[in-house]
Motif scaffolding. Structure first.
Motif, PDB file in Angstrom:
ATOM      1  N   GLU A   1      -2.154   1.085  -5.157  1.00  0.00           N
ATOM      2  CA  GLU A   1      -2.036  -0.228  -4.529  1.00  0.00           C
ATOM      3  C   GLU A   1      -1.348  -1.207  -5.478  1.00  0.00           C
ATOM      4  O   GLU A   1      -1.558  -1.149  -6.688  1.00  0.00           O
ATOM      5  N   VAL A   2      -0.591  -2.125  -4.910  1.00  0.00           N
ATOM      6  CA  VAL A   2       0.056  -3.153  -5.721  1.00  0.00           C
ATOM      7  C   VAL A   2      -0.149  -4.511  -5.051  1.00  0.00           C
ATOM      8  O   VAL A   2      -0.021  -4.635  -3.837  1.00  0.00           O
ATOM      9  N   CYS A   3      -0.519  -5.504  -5.846  1.00  0.00           N
ATOM     10  CA  CYS A   3      -0.549  -6.869  -5.339  1.00  0.00           C
ATOM     11  C   CYS A   3       0.473  -7.666  -6.135  1.00  0.00           C
ATOM     12  O   CYS A   3       0.447  -7.662  -7.364  1.00  0.00           O
TER      13      CYS A   3
ATOM     14  N   ALA B   1       0.817  -1.214   0.000  1.00  0.00           N
ATOM     15  CA  ALA B   1       0.000   0.000   0.000  1.00  0.00           C
ATOM     16  C   ALA B   1       0.856   1.271   0.000  1.00  0.00           C
ATOM     17  O   ALA B   1       0.348   2.373  -0.187  1.00  0.00           O
ATOM     18  N   SER B   2       2.147   1.131   0.220  1.00  0.00           N
ATOM     19  CA  SER B   2       3.067   2.279   0.147  1.00  0.00           C
ATOM     20  C   SER B   2       4.456   1.749  -0.169  1.00  0.00           C
ATOM     21  O   SER B   2       4.671   0.523  -0.158  1.00  0.00           O
ATOM     22  N   ASP B   3       5.397   2.657  -0.415  1.00  0.00           N
ATOM     23  CA  ASP B   3       6.763   2.261  -0.810  1.00  0.00           C
ATOM     24  C   ASP B   3       6.734   1.225  -1.938  1.00  0.00           C
ATOM     25  O   ASP B   3       7.244   0.103  -1.808  1.00  0.00           O
ATOM     26  N   PHE B   4       6.122   1.629  -3.039  1.00  0.00           N
ATOM     27  CA  PHE B   4       5.982   0.710  -4.176  1.00  0.00           C
ATOM     28  C   PHE B   4       7.329   0.479  -4.853  1.00  0.00           C
ATOM     29  O   PHE B   4       8.231   1.315  -4.731  1.00  0.00           O
ATOM     30  N   PRO B   5       7.441  -0.629  -5.578  1.00  0.00           N
ATOM     31  CA  PRO B   5       8.654  -0.822  -6.381  1.00  0.00           C
ATOM     32  C   PRO B   5       8.863   0.386  -7.299  1.00  0.00           C
ATOM     33  O   PRO B   5       7.879   0.973  -7.789  1.00  0.00           O
TER      34      PRO B   5
END
Ligand SMILES: [Ca+2]
Ligand SMILES: [Ca+2]
Length: 285
Positions: A174-176, A145-149
């Motif tokens: 958001e990333v899954c 939900a934060s500090d994405f790649p």
């Protein structure tokens, strides 16, 4: 004497294994409901082992979903469907097995749609119900939900491509991260939003950070856009689950729609994607 004992033990083992096999086969035959005419052994195995999967009570099988089962009267109109769907299921919530329960067909809405409900306590909290016993979550996923790649930051190739395509100024919300096909490389399901332009998209991105598909694209004026984005987050509006016990995890995505529940299923396996490249959605009637 020793030889007799060994022979006796051997007989018991043979008998036990024989009993188990025939029991399993008859169980499978009973659930498979198939005719053996013109079917090879592998056809039969595939048919028998194809699980019935419900997403929030609704069948993933589109043909069955559209079949007339309920017509407003109490008389059973489609016996085959009742036989197929009224049964015991394994229930899952948030990717975790929560127990077994018996499902019952019930009408929903005014248009004689049907779904399977679970009258028991356990049936109040589940998203996925499966007729067969297997692990539908063979690999774990990670929600970010934060500090994405860095490959998803505002100047990344992925975001620039989306912004150019839809003339927006979006960023990742958001990333899954999950290895859908089990080849050891992670794929990504990302939610990308531009609140100013009422735009959001859910994209499937491959392990080389290239967009495979726009699984959802919403881009229209809507008073409660912020709420809609919350409702459409990756975690609560869909599933990443193996729906047919082949080890490949499918993606079920809830789509914003005018009424009812609308979802689509996508598959990604070793670079091959099954589904639409772009799925546009609207809240207009
Ligand atoms: Ca993979
Ligand atoms: Ca699968």
């Amino acid at each position: 004497m020793k030889a007799i004992r060994i022979l006796f033990a051997l007989l018991i083992v043979i008998c036990l294994s024989g009993c188990t096999t025939s029991e399993t086969n008859s169980d499978r035959a009973a659930t498979g409901n198939i005719s053996s005419d013109n079917l090879s052994v592998s056809d039969i195995k595939q048919k028998v082992e194809q699980p019935i999967v419900l997403y929030n009570g609704i069948s993933l099988n589109e043909t069955d979903r559209d079949a007339k089962v309920i017509d407003g009267s109490d008389v059973i109109k489609n016996k085959e469907m009742y036989l197929k769907y009224e049964r015991e299921y394994y229930l899952y919530s948030d990717g975790t097995y929560i127990g077994r329960a018996n499902g019952k067909i019930e009408g929903r809405g005014l248009d004689y749609y049907w779904q399977v409900v679970f009258p028991s306590e356990i049936g109040k909290k589940y998203e996925v119900a499966i007729s067969n016993s297997y692990n539908p979550y063979p690999r774990r996923f990670e929600y970010i939900a934060s500090d994405f790649p860095k490959e998803f930051d505002e100047n990344s190739e992925v975001i620039r491509e989306i912004n150019k395509k839809y003339n927006v100024n979006s960023c990742v919300k958001e990333v899954c991260r999950v290895d859908l096909d089990g080849n050891g490389k992670d794929e990504f399901l990302i939610l990308v939003v531009d609140y100013v332009n009422n735009f959001f998209t859910k994209c499937l991105v491959d392990s080389n950070y290239h967009i495979v598909s726009y699984l959802t694209v919403f881009n229209e004026k809507y008073e409660y856009f912020d709420e809609l984005v919350k409702d459409c987050d990756v975690f609560s509006s869909g599933e990443i689950i193996d729906i047919n016990n082949d080890g490949i995890m499918e993606i079920i995505v809830d789509l914003p729609c005018y009424e009812g529940l609308l979802f689509k299923i996508f598959t990604y396996n070793n670079g091959n994607f099954v589904g639409d490249y772009i799925t546009n959605t609207s809240l207009k009637p």
